[in-house]
Enzyme design. Structure first.
Site, PDB file in Angstrom:
ATOM      1  N   GLU A  42       0.825  -1.204   0.000  1.00  0.00           N
ATOM      2  CA  GLU A  42       0.000   0.000   0.000  1.00  0.00           C
ATOM      3  C   GLU A  42       0.865   1.262   0.000  1.00  0.00           C
ATOM      4  OE1 GLU A  42      -2.095  -2.864   2.947  1.00  0.00           O
ATOM      5  OE2 GLU A  42      -0.126  -2.648   1.995  1.00  0.00           O
ATOM      6  N   CYS A  91      -2.322  -4.007   7.080  1.00  0.00           N
ATOM      7  CA  CYS A  91      -1.906  -4.244   8.470  1.00  0.00           C
ATOM      8  C   CYS A  91      -2.294  -3.043   9.333  1.00  0.00           C
ATOM      9  CB  CYS A  91      -0.409  -4.508   8.544  1.00  0.00           C
ATOM     10  SG  CYS A  91       0.633  -3.109   8.106  1.00  0.00           S
ATOM     11  N   ARG A 115      12.347 -22.463  -9.002  1.00  0.00           N
ATOM     12  CA  ARG A 115      13.266 -22.203  -7.889  1.00  0.00           C
ATOM     13  C   ARG A 115      13.198 -20.746  -7.431  1.00  0.00           C
ATOM     14  NH1 ARG A 115      18.895 -25.361  -9.560  1.00  0.00           N
ATOM     15  NH2 ARG A 115      18.057 -27.478  -9.397  1.00  0.00           N
ATOM     16  N   ARG A 150      20.012 -19.957 -11.441  1.00  0.00           N
ATOM     17  CA  ARG A 150      21.095 -19.576 -12.357  1.00  0.00           C
ATOM     18  C   ARG A 150      20.706 -18.464 -13.322  1.00  0.00           C
ATOM     19  NH1 ARG A 150      22.016 -24.969 -11.296  1.00  0.00           N
ATOM     20  NH2 ARG A 150      20.760 -25.823 -12.990  1.00  0.00           N
TER      21      ARG A 150
END
Length: 342
Positions: A52, A80, A189, A212
């Site tokens: 936000e 929050c 990954r 990588r």
């Protein structure tokens, strides 16, 4: 555009943070006024501004300090309302003078859950929740799982022949799948915080287990490489996990209490999501312990035979149903992704 249309833009922002925000959730936000996008943002890492505030800062940069006054903010997770490493987003929204806040799903953190509505409405801000909730929860499910169980989200990733074997016949080389599938593994990954392997895999293959592709490393460290073994003294000292630039991201753990080790990865290293790079015995142990949440399987158009199955062990207590299945083609290989039905 509708609330759903703007929320989809916020979800696109949230996806940019997958694999980068642990132990915080990946969240996105956009600021809109009179049908015009004023700013967008996503949470980049723990300790940095939340989505936000990133979106509001973008609006201020282009439209001045009052640029968000009277605007609507769309955010993928309830803002929050407590002060942690960063100030509460509810206060930032109030200070910006926004008129309306639309969020996708309620925060399951007990410190935040449901509090934003009261804080914002008491300041005269209209609040709407539940817009594209299911789509947002798919992005947030690792964060929610850690909050609710203490365990990270575990992805069983494997590549196999059509007869379920992990290795080609002797002399044929190490790769089952083609370059497109292997590139997709690099993308996978980049979305996880830890990679789980075994001492047997390290001794046999000496894998690096790194991201990588430089694009997958932007704004994040290499994943933790977690080696499960009962014989740590037998691990090859020259293996990349112990000698490369990310050697401080390698952890050695005992094989016994898998759930306990995963809980510590969540609590001590802040891991939200793990994936596997291992053989069939350890894979089976994870399934038998009920620790796998998602599967990603790369099928190669080969029949290999031999004694090395992708899933070994003594057998599961019962067949596991997989839901939300998705198939895709990568060169000559087929990728399947699905969730383990609880």
């Amino acid at each position: 555009m509708t609330d759903e249309s703007w929320m989809r833009l916020a979800l696109d922002e949230a996806r940019k943070g997958i694999g980068r925000t642990a132990p915080n959730p990946p969240v996105g936000a956009v600021v809109v006024k009179d049908g015009v996008l004023l700013g967008s943002g996503w949470h980049h890492a723990a300790g940095m501004p939340h989505a936000e505030r990133e979106a509001l800062a973008a609006a201020f940069a282009t439209h001045g300090p009052d640029g968000a006054r009277g605007a609507t903010v769309y955010v993928t997770l309830e803002p929050c309302s407590t002060h942690g490493r960063t100030p509460p987003c509810t206060q930032g929204l109030i200070d910006a003078g926004v008129k309306r806040v639309v969020y996708a799903c309620v925060d399951r953190n007990p410190s935040h859950a449901g509090r934003a509505d009261a804080v914002l409405t008491e300041s005269g801000i209209e609040v709407v929740s539940g817009v594209l909730r299911e789509e947002a929860e798919r992005i947030l499910r690792p964060f929610f799982k850690v909050r609710e169980t203490g365990l990270p989200w575990v992805i069983w990733k494997t590549a196999m022949s059509l007869d379920g074997r992990l290795t080609r016949p002797p002399g044929e080389g190490p790769w089952l799948t083609g370059p497109e599938a292997r590139a997709d593994v690099q993308k996978l990954r980049s979305t996880v915080d830890a990679i789980l392997t075994t001492g047997e895999t390290v001794r046999r293959d000496k894998p690096a287990l790194t991201i990588r592709d430089p694009r997958g490393l932007e704004g994040r460290p290499q994943p933790w490489r977690v080696v499960f073994t009962g014989r740590p003294d037998s691990l090859p000292a020259d293996a990349p996990l112990f000698t490369d630039a990310a050697k401080d991201r390698t952890l050695i753990r005992p094989c016994g209490d898998l759930a306990g080790t995963l809980r510590k990865l969540a609590s001590e290293q802040g891991v939200l999501t793990c994936m596997t790079e291992c053989g069939g015995v350890f894979s089976a142990a994870l399934f038998e312990a009920g620790l796998v949440d998602e599967v990603v399987i790369y099928y190669a158009p080969l029949l290999c035979g031999g004694p090395v199955p992708a899933l070994a062990g003594t057998g599961l207590p019962g067949s596991l149903d997989l839901t939300n299945g998705e198939f895709g083609r990568l060169g000559d290989d087929v990728r399947f992704q699905g969730l383990v039905k609880r």
